[in-house]
Design a protein around this motif. Sequence first.
Motif, PDB file in Angstrom:
ATOM      1  N   PHE A  52       8.620   0.384  -2.751  1.00 46.92           N
ATOM      2  CA  PHE A  52       8.750   0.290  -1.300  1.00 46.92           C
ATOM      3  C   PHE A  52       8.122  -1.006  -0.815  1.00 46.92           C
ATOM      4  O   PHE A  52       7.150  -1.488  -1.382  1.00 46.92           O
ATOM      5  N   ASN A  53       8.675  -1.554   0.254  1.00 50.49           N
ATOM      6  CA  ASN A  53       8.065  -2.719   0.903  1.00 50.49           C
ATOM      7  C   ASN A  53       7.036  -2.205   1.898  1.00 50.49           C
ATOM      8  O   ASN A  53       7.386  -1.596   2.906  1.00 50.49           O
ATOM      9  N   VAL A  54       5.765  -2.390   1.596  1.00 48.97           N
ATOM     10  CA  VAL A  54       4.693  -1.890   2.451  1.00 48.97           C
ATOM     11  C   VAL A  54       3.719  -3.024   2.758  1.00 48.97           C
ATOM     12  O   VAL A  54       3.768  -4.089   2.151  1.00 48.97           O
ATOM     13  N   ARG A  55       2.812  -2.777   3.682  1.00 45.74           N
ATOM     14  CA  ARG A  55       1.800  -3.774   4.034  1.00 45.74           C
ATOM     15  C   ARG A  55       0.973  -4.150   2.808  1.00 45.74           C
ATOM     16  O   ARG A  55       0.736  -3.334   1.920  1.00 45.74           O
ATOM     17  N   HIS A  56       0.486  -5.386   2.830  1.00 41.72           N
ATOM     18  CA  HIS A  56      -0.311  -5.904   1.718  1.00 41.72           C
ATOM     19  C   HIS A  56      -1.536  -5.052   1.441  1.00 41.72           C
ATOM     20  O   HIS A  56      -2.016  -4.992   0.324  1.00 41.72           O
ATOM     21  N   GLU A 100      -1.670  -1.826   1.821  1.00 38.26           N
ATOM     22  CA  GLU A 100      -1.283  -0.433   1.567  1.00 38.26           C
ATOM     23  C   GLU A 100      -0.586  -0.334   0.214  1.00 38.26           C
ATOM     24  O   GLU A 100       0.354   0.426   0.038  1.00 38.26           O
ATOM     25  N   ASP A 156       0.718   2.674  -1.753  1.00 38.18           N
ATOM     26  CA  ASP A 156       1.964   3.344  -1.381  1.00 38.18           C
ATOM     27  C   ASP A 156       3.186   2.534  -1.793  1.00 38.18           C
ATOM     28  O   ASP A 156       4.289   2.817  -1.343  1.00 38.18           O
ATOM     29  N   ALA A 157       3.001   1.512  -2.624  1.00 37.68           N
ATOM     30  CA  ALA A 157       4.108   0.596  -2.933  1.00 37.68           C
ATOM     31  C   ALA A 157       5.135   1.174  -3.894  1.00 37.68           C
ATOM     32  O   ALA A 157       6.224   0.627  -4.026  1.00 37.68           O
ATOM     33  N   THR A 158       4.783   2.249  -4.598  1.00 36.98           N
ATOM     34  CA  THR A 158       5.765   2.907  -5.471  1.00 36.98           C
ATOM     35  C   THR A 158       5.676   4.417  -5.240  1.00 36.98           C
ATOM     36  O   THR A 158       4.701   4.913  -4.669  1.00 36.98           O
ATOM     37  N   VAL A 197      15.853  -1.871  -3.239  1.00 37.14           N
ATOM     38  CA  VAL A 197      17.246  -1.435  -3.242  1.00 37.14           C
ATOM     39  C   VAL A 197      17.745  -1.719  -4.653  1.00 37.14           C
ATOM     40  O   VAL A 197      17.605  -2.844  -5.151  1.00 37.14           O
TER      41      VAL A 197
END
Lengths: 173, 471
Positions: free
Chosen positions: A48-52, A54, A57-59, A163
Motif C-alpha cells: 500500500f502507498n502510505v505515509r512515510h 506509517e 501499514d505498508a503491506t 497495483v
Amino acid sequence: MDRYERAILRSEIEEFLAYEALLLDTLRLEEWLDLFTDDVVYQVPLSFNVRHDERADATSRLGQDICWIDDTKDVLLMRVEQIRTGVHWAEEPLSRSAHLISNVVLEDIALPTVNVSSRVLMYRNRVASDTDILVGRRSDQLSQDQDGTWRIRKRVVYLDQSVLMQKNLTIPI
Amino acid sequence: MSTQPPSHTAAADLIDMDHGLISREAFVSEEIFAQELKNLFPRSWLFVGHESQIPEPGDFFVSRMGVDSVILSRDDSGAINVLLNSCRHRGMKVCRYDEGNTMEFTCPYHGWAYSIDGSLVSTPGELYGVPKYVHSYQRKLDKSEWGLISCPQVKNYRGLIFANWDPEAPSFEDYTGDFHFWLDNLADGLDGTEGAAVAFRGVHKWRVKANWKFIAENFLGDMYHAGPSHQSVEVVGIGPGGKGATRSGHESYDYSRWRETSFTELGHGACDFADHDIPYAWASFPEKHFQDYYREAWEKKVEKNTALGRPLGAAAPATYFPNMSLHSQWMPRTILVAHPVGPFETEVWRWYLVDRDAPDFVVDYMRKYVVRYSGPGGLTEQDDLENWDYATDASRGVLAQRYPYNYSMGIGMHEPSARLAGAVESTATPTEENARNFYRRWARLVDNEDWKSLMANVSPVKDEITDGIEV
C-alpha cells in the motif's frame, strides 16, 4: 559459526534456491512441491502507498488482511494439480518462466533453521507476446532435515508493485 | 467553424439485439471508448468503497470512478464525501496515498490546502489555504469557488458507498430498482442483519488487457462459460467440501429449476433469481463448528425473510449496471469494479467482505478462501482473465472485426418476473438475455439519451427499499 562455515552454508542455500527455481521453470512441479514442508505457509501480501511514518501499514498484515496469495501446502498442491489437468486455460498452453534469484542474505542462523532474504525476478512469457516481469523480495524460513535436505517452512514474498501490472499469478513467485 | 454535424459511430448502430448480434467495434473502438468515458460513466451510479474502510472522521480511501481518481473520505461531522482527487490549480493529485487519515489535503505542487474539517470550512473539500493569498492574490481569489470537486450524489446503501457525478441522474433507488435484493445480500449479514458486512483491509487492484465490458458481461448472466472455462478448478477442490464438491462448496448445482434474472430497462443482470432458495452449503464443511455457524445463519435468515415476505435467493453472481459485479452470499463474497483504462485494458478492483461479527475461525477461513478463488492468484478467476484477454486481443484483427459476435442464445425464452418490477426470468439457463438487455441500456447511455427518456419505461419498484442511512 566461523566465516568458512558461513560461506559454505550460504553457498548451499543459494544453490537450493536456484534448484527450486530450476524445478519450477522446467515444470518439474511435483518435485518442486517436495521442497516445501507439510506445514508451510506461503504468502504474498499486498503493498500500500502510505505515509512515510506509517510504514508498518505498508503491506498486508499477515493473517489479517487480504493477500495476493495466502496458501498452505494443500493449496500449492491444488495449483500444481490444476496446471496438470491440461484444461487450466491460463496455463494451457504452458507459459515459459524464469525465476532469477539474487541478493541472498542469511539473516538469522539457528540451525537447522535459517531465515533467508533474497530477491526474485519472475519473467513470464506465454503464447506469443504475452510477457510479464515481476520483482519481489522473499523472506524465507528454511529448515534442514536430518539427512541434510533443505525445505521451505515459511515464505513471504513482498512484491514491488501496489497495483499488480499483470493479469494473473498462475506461477508461484 | 464547420456546420456539419460531427460524424461518429453511434453505439446503437453496433448492436442488433433482436437478432443477437454485436459488432466487435464495440469492444475495440477508441471512439466508442471515448463516448463511454463521456456519457456512460459520469452518469452512472458507481461503487466507490465500503463504509467500513473509513470508520473514523478523517479516514480516507482513494478510489476511482471511470478513469478519475477520487477520495472517499469521512469528515469531522461523520458524513461521507467523494472528492475529485485533482488540485483545482494545476490538477496535481492532492492525495497519492491509498488510504490513511487526515483532515486536510495539501497539494505538493503549489501548496493549496483543502479541508474536510467543519471548523475551518463550510463545505467538505473547500479550499482554505493558499500560499501568497495576500501578497500575490490580494485576497481576490474566492476560495469557496475553488474547492475540490465534490460528487453531487453519494449514497451509503447498507454500507456500500455509491456515487454519481450527474446531478440530473435518477436517485440511487430508482436506478437500482428491485436489483437491490442482490445488493442487500451482499451488504447484509448471512443471517439477514442489515448492513452487517465489512470489508477486509486490502483491495486487489490489477491490470488485464481486456475491454471492461467482457468483465461486466461475465457476471451479469454468463452461466454458459462456467463449465468449459472452470473445468480445472472444479477438479482440485478449492471449496470447503474439497474434492468432489464444487468450488463454492455446494455438492452440485441443480440447473433444472435455475433461472437468470435480467432488468430489461435498467440493464442490471444476475445469474440467479430472487426465489432461488438454495441454503448455504454448511454440509460441505468438515468441521461441526463451521456447519453450525452457516446452518444457524441460514435458519435465522429464513425466519426473518419469511416474516417480511422477502425472497431467499438473489445470491449468485450479478452485475450492477454498468461495471460493478458481485457475488452476494454465493461464496466467495466479493465486489468487483472493472475500471476502464483504455479499450484494450482494464484495472480490476476486488473488495472482499465478511460479516462484522463472524467468529475468528470463519474470518480466517474466508480470508484465505476468497483469494484462492478470486483475484489474480485465484484458481477460478485466472481462467476468466485469460478469456477476457484473448477475446479482446482477437477482436483487434482486421478481418475479425468484420464479423459480429453472436448473442442469440435464449431469444424469446423468458417471462416476466412475478416478484420483481421490470425484470424477466429466463425459462432456460444459460441465456444471453441478460447480456442483450445490458447492451441495449449501454447503447442508450453511450449515445447520450437523456434521463427523462431513459427512465420513461422504468417501472416503480414493487418492494420498498429499506435503507435510510444518511451519508
